[in-house]
Design a protein around this motif. Sequence first.
Motif, PDB file in Angstrom:
ATOM      1  N   PRO A  47      15.631 -18.123  18.250  1.00 24.18           N
ATOM      2  CA  PRO A  47      16.442 -19.566  19.138  1.00 24.18           C
ATOM      3  C   PRO A  47      16.068 -19.198  20.312  1.00 24.18           C
ATOM      4  O   PRO A  47      15.860 -20.520  21.289  1.00 24.18           O
ATOM      5  CB  PRO A  47      17.696 -19.022  18.489  1.00 24.18           C
ATOM      6  CG  PRO A  47      17.627 -18.271  17.505  1.00 24.18           C
ATOM      7  CD  PRO A  47      15.817 -17.183  17.720  1.00 24.18           C
ATOM      8  N   THR A  48      15.768 -18.525  21.492  1.00 24.67           N
ATOM      9  CA  THR A  48      15.355 -18.380  22.922  1.00 24.67           C
ATOM     10  C   THR A  48      14.218 -19.258  23.078  1.00 24.67           C
ATOM     11  O   THR A  48      14.462 -18.834  24.293  1.00 24.67           O
ATOM     12  CB  THR A  48      16.492 -17.152  23.700  1.00 24.67           C
ATOM     13  OG1 THR A  48      15.343 -16.489  23.300  1.00 24.67           O
ATOM     14  CG2 THR A  48      17.996 -17.194  23.336  1.00 24.67           C
TER      15      THR A  48
ATOM     16  N   ILE B  61      19.554 -17.582  27.169  1.00 26.38           N
ATOM     17  CA  ILE B  61      20.580 -18.387  26.492  1.00 26.38           C
ATOM     18  C   ILE B  61      21.350 -19.250  27.418  1.00 26.38           C
ATOM     19  O   ILE B  61      21.692 -20.632  27.130  1.00 26.38           O
ATOM     20  CB  ILE B  61      21.217 -17.726  25.044  1.00 26.38           C
ATOM     21  CG1 ILE B  61      22.503 -18.894  24.244  1.00 26.38           C
ATOM     22  CG2 ILE B  61      22.581 -16.896  26.241  1.00 26.38           C
ATOM     23  CD1 ILE B  61      21.362 -19.564  24.030  1.00 26.38           C
ATOM     24  N   GLU B  62      21.442 -18.520  28.407  1.00 29.42           N
ATOM     25  CA  GLU B  62      21.902 -19.567  29.739  1.00 29.42           C
ATOM     26  C   GLU B  62      21.456 -20.667  29.751  1.00 29.42           C
ATOM     27  O   GLU B  62      22.813 -21.452  30.407  1.00 29.42           O
ATOM     28  CB  GLU B  62      22.287 -18.249  31.017  1.00 29.42           C
ATOM     29  CG  GLU B  62      23.660 -17.918  30.972  1.00 29.42           C
ATOM     30  CD  GLU B  62      23.930 -16.707  31.566  1.00 29.42           C
ATOM     31  OE1 GLU B  62      23.329 -16.946  32.840  1.00 29.42           O
ATOM     32  OE2 GLU B  62      23.960 -15.056  32.505  1.00 29.42           O
TER      33      GLU B  62
ATOM     34  N   ILE C 239      22.370 -22.622  26.904  1.00 32.40           N
ATOM     35  CA  ILE C 239      23.632 -23.353  27.339  1.00 32.40           C
ATOM     36  C   ILE C 239      24.583 -24.865  28.815  1.00 32.40           C
ATOM     37  O   ILE C 239      24.921 -25.484  28.909  1.00 32.40           O
ATOM     38  CB  ILE C 239      24.962 -22.554  27.669  1.00 32.40           C
ATOM     39  CG1 ILE C 239      25.104 -21.691  26.890  1.00 32.40           C
ATOM     40  CG2 ILE C 239      25.869 -22.531  28.560  1.00 32.40           C
ATOM     41  CD1 ILE C 239      26.119 -20.776  27.155  1.00 32.40           C
TER      42      ILE C 239
ATOM     43  N   ASP D 197      26.397 -18.696  16.044  1.00 31.79           N
ATOM     44  CA  ASP D 197      26.530 -17.324  16.646  1.00 31.79           C
ATOM     45  C   ASP D 197      27.514 -17.759  18.530  1.00 31.79           C
ATOM     46  O   ASP D 197      27.335 -18.812  18.674  1.00 31.79           O
ATOM     47  CB  ASP D 197      25.264 -17.658  16.858  1.00 31.79           C
ATOM     48  CG  ASP D 197      24.948 -16.698  18.636  1.00 31.79           C
ATOM     49  OD1 ASP D 197      25.606 -16.162  18.992  1.00 31.79           O
ATOM     50  OD2 ASP D 197      23.723 -16.267  18.759  1.00 31.79           O
ATOM     51  N   THR D 198      28.431 -16.830  18.076  1.00 32.67           N
ATOM     52  CA  THR D 198      29.340 -16.870  19.411  1.00 32.67           C
ATOM     53  C   THR D 198      28.636 -17.631  21.105  1.00 32.67           C
ATOM     54  O   THR D 198      29.156 -18.793  21.645  1.00 32.67           O
ATOM     55  CB  THR D 198      30.233 -15.809  19.709  1.00 32.67           C
ATOM     56  OG1 THR D 198      29.735 -15.561  18.463  1.00 32.67           O
ATOM     57  CG2 THR D 198      31.501 -16.500  20.731  1.00 32.67           C
ATOM     58  N   GLN D 199      27.396 -17.265  21.171  1.00 29.81           N
ATOM     59  CA  GLN D 199      26.705 -17.405  22.131  1.00 29.81           C
ATOM     60  C   GLN D 199      26.174 -19.267  22.408  1.00 29.81           C
ATOM     61  O   GLN D 199      25.997 -19.740  23.674  1.00 29.81           O
ATOM     62  CB  GLN D 199      25.167 -16.605  22.625  1.00 29.81           C
ATOM     63  CG  GLN D 199      25.662 -15.603  23.046  1.00 29.81           C
ATOM     64  CD  GLN D 199      24.431 -14.213  22.805  1.00 29.81           C
ATOM     65  OE1 GLN D 199      23.125 -14.853  22.973  1.00 29.81           O
ATOM     66  NE2 GLN D 199      24.536 -13.467  23.700  1.00 29.81           N
ATOM     67  N   TRP D 200      26.301 -19.870  21.111  1.00 30.30           N
ATOM     68  CA  TRP D 200      26.025 -21.029  21.300  1.00 30.30           C
ATOM     69  C   TRP D 200      26.693 -21.633  20.934  1.00 30.30           C
ATOM     70  O   TRP D 200      27.058 -22.852  21.524  1.00 30.30           O
ATOM     71  CB  TRP D 200      24.804 -21.307  20.365  1.00 30.30           C
ATOM     72  CG  TRP D 200      23.591 -21.383  19.842  1.00 30.30           C
ATOM     73  CD1 TRP D 200      23.114 -19.707  20.173  1.00 30.30           C
ATOM     74  CD2 TRP D 200      22.517 -21.786  19.985  1.00 30.30           C
ATOM     75  NE1 TRP D 200      21.998 -19.581  20.386  1.00 30.30           N
ATOM     76  CE2 TRP D 200      21.514 -20.817  19.868  1.00 30.30           C
ATOM     77  CE3 TRP D 200      22.246 -23.095  20.705  1.00 30.30           C
ATOM     78  CZ2 TRP D 200      20.109 -21.772  20.918  1.00 30.30           C
ATOM     79  CZ3 TRP D 200      20.959 -23.494  20.996  1.00 30.30           C
ATOM     80  CH2 TRP D 200      19.866 -22.732  20.597  1.00 30.30           C
ATOM     81  N   SER D 201      27.885 -21.816  22.170  1.00 31.53           N
ATOM     82  CA  SER D 201      29.447 -22.478  20.222  1.00 31.53           C
ATOM     83  C   SER D 201      29.865 -23.297  21.488  1.00 31.53           C
ATOM     84  O   SER D 201      30.110 -24.383  21.084  1.00 31.53           O
ATOM     85  CB  SER D 201      30.881 -21.282  20.264  1.00 31.53           C
ATOM     86  OG  SER D 201      31.390 -20.656  21.580  1.00 31.53           O
ATOM     87  N   THR D 202      29.426 -23.378  22.215  1.00 26.94           N
ATOM     88  CA  THR D 202      29.926 -24.350  23.867  1.00 26.94           C
ATOM     89  C   THR D 202      28.402 -25.723  23.789  1.00 26.94           C
ATOM     90  O   THR D 202      28.851 -26.224  24.050  1.00 26.94           O
ATOM     91  CB  THR D 202      30.070 -24.022  25.775  1.00 26.94           C
ATOM     92  OG1 THR D 202      29.045 -23.000  25.917  1.00 26.94           O
ATOM     93  CG2 THR D 202      31.558 -22.350  25.282  1.00 26.94           C
TER      94      THR D 202
END
Lengths: 315, 337
Positions: free
Chosen positions: B206-207, B241-242, B245, B268-273
């Motif tokens: 994903p990254t 991942i930042e 975002i 995946d929480t990291q993608w949530s926003t």
Amino acid sequence: MNSRIRYIIYILPVPLFFISLTMGKYPVNFAEIFEDCPSSLIVWYIRMPRILLALIAGASLSLSGAVLQGIFRNPLVSPSILGLSAGASFGAAMAILFFGISPHPLAFIFGILAVYLSYLIAKSPGKATRISLIIGGIVVSALFSAMLYVLKYLADPNHLPTVIYWLMGSLNYTHWSSVIVIIPIFIICFTLVYITRWRLNVLSTGDEESKVLGVDPAKWRLIYITLSTLLAASVTAVCGIIGWIGLIVPHLVRMAFGPDHRYLIPLSASAGGCILLCADDLVRAILPYELPVSVLTSLMGIPFFIYLLRRGYGW
Amino acid sequence: MKNKKVLLVGITVAIVCLLTTTMIYAMFLQSTAPKERTVVDMAGREVTIPYEVKRAVVFAEYSLVVALDAWDCVVGVSKYAKYNEIMKNTVKDIENYCLNGSAMSFNVEEVLSKDPDVVITYGGGSGYSTPENLIEELESAGVPVICVNIYNISDIYKCISLYGEIFNKEERAEQIISEMQSAFDMVKEKVKGLPEKRTLHTWSSPTKVTAGLGITHDLIVNAGGIDVAESLQERYATVDIEQIIEWDPEVVLIWGYAQYSPEDIYNDTQWSTVSAVQNKSVYKYPKVSTWSPEVSVLQVWFGVKIHPEAFENFDLQEYADQFFQKIYGINSPFEWL
């Protein structure tokens, strides 16, 4: 003087942790980190697990290298010499290519299995000696490397990028789930090594001397190999193969503070964590896109090793 | 009576003369008919190939040979052909054609044992290309080697034309190209004037994203998207991942062969926003090759996913079936969701 520097190294991970939290691609607003917004998500769910993993992975690899170098009385030993990296790579590739599952559990299992196989081969003539263990490790590494090649040959080429991505050790895309798995393994192994670390001093004097001093070399060697394998295998399973940390850091510490394992063990762990964290900060926050951190650790390792050679570094 | 005889002899002589002339002319034609011709491959090399290619070994883009209806000229293909859905569905017993090697590495003797009159493979210096020394070995054994390099969509057209030339199917090649172009034109027409959407194409992880170079970049732009990873002038790049975002893509499209699904990203929480997660616009396409004619169906899929509002009442599966029928003579072996 020396003892003051030692204490600085012990506490260095703490300031580095907070400095690293402020670094990254996204402009985090620290006033908002307790609110429901991207800034808080990034600090709590993205940066924090990755920074912790870097610290623990660096500490584990370096600790495992320090222990192995001590018991083998050989400066070239690192976790991968006993076949761990090759075994873990094979396990991960098998998980990805043939089962289509997450590579972590099989990498862990095959990493340990490879070391166990090396141990069995080393033990086959009677007793596992330092030399026979290293030869066992070379044989097992060759075996798993060859099997990895066969897997790659048989696989659908479109699945290879996932394997290659994994083989290049990286802390990219770290989640809390991996940190939570690795923390207890680190704490248990570190504590056990830490409280018995004086035995490493005895073992590093040689088998005969150890026996005289009442430390069974075969038994303790097995215990230490098990602990260092668990440490390195858990890191490799989560991050892929990160080379050279386990080899260089214990050397650096030994050069600076001498070979006494009472200090070498905690110092190696702390310094290993700091070095991997700094390397990862560089690839994570400063480069435009991420190099695997393993590339950086290898690049750092090479000039250092040449320096060691030129210096005629003795054991 | 005598006149009749003369006439008969005359006619016989005339016929014999005519036949002889025709035969001599035919023999003359045959002796001057070209046995060889020269084509320029995609590495810019001039390659001399037989006038009629009858025994080709194809390591690159073998499905094109099926599309060109020239499969009877093929004696061997890459070992990977047996995994290719199109090959499995169009060629009976594809395994029998598969060699033990691929473009990246093959046994020269095995290739020579097929007695090929031409070998087609990937050139260039990337991971899937044939090493120079293997090409030289084949050439020194007298086998012409054609190199194919594909970096963008116009390279696919060039490749199709080249194959048309090699297999003497120029007309069919033109048909295929125009079918492909009509799909591209349709998508461009439908998304014209719509606001561009920030789009990200993720690859093996994903990254790990496909960046500014390569075909998926073209597909995003043609479908009315902005490729958020455009500034990275690479084919693929691993990013933090930042960074994703910060890019905040509105649509995330996943490589067909990736071993993760849209659900993995949604959970995946990291993608949530990320906007694409919040408005449920993460999609994964089937396992199609982006270097073959079916890339045009993929282009339509990109259009449908990036601008669904432009494709109301459009049945993608039906469109794909029609396209595959025209190109390969089969319904789409892939499900286009």
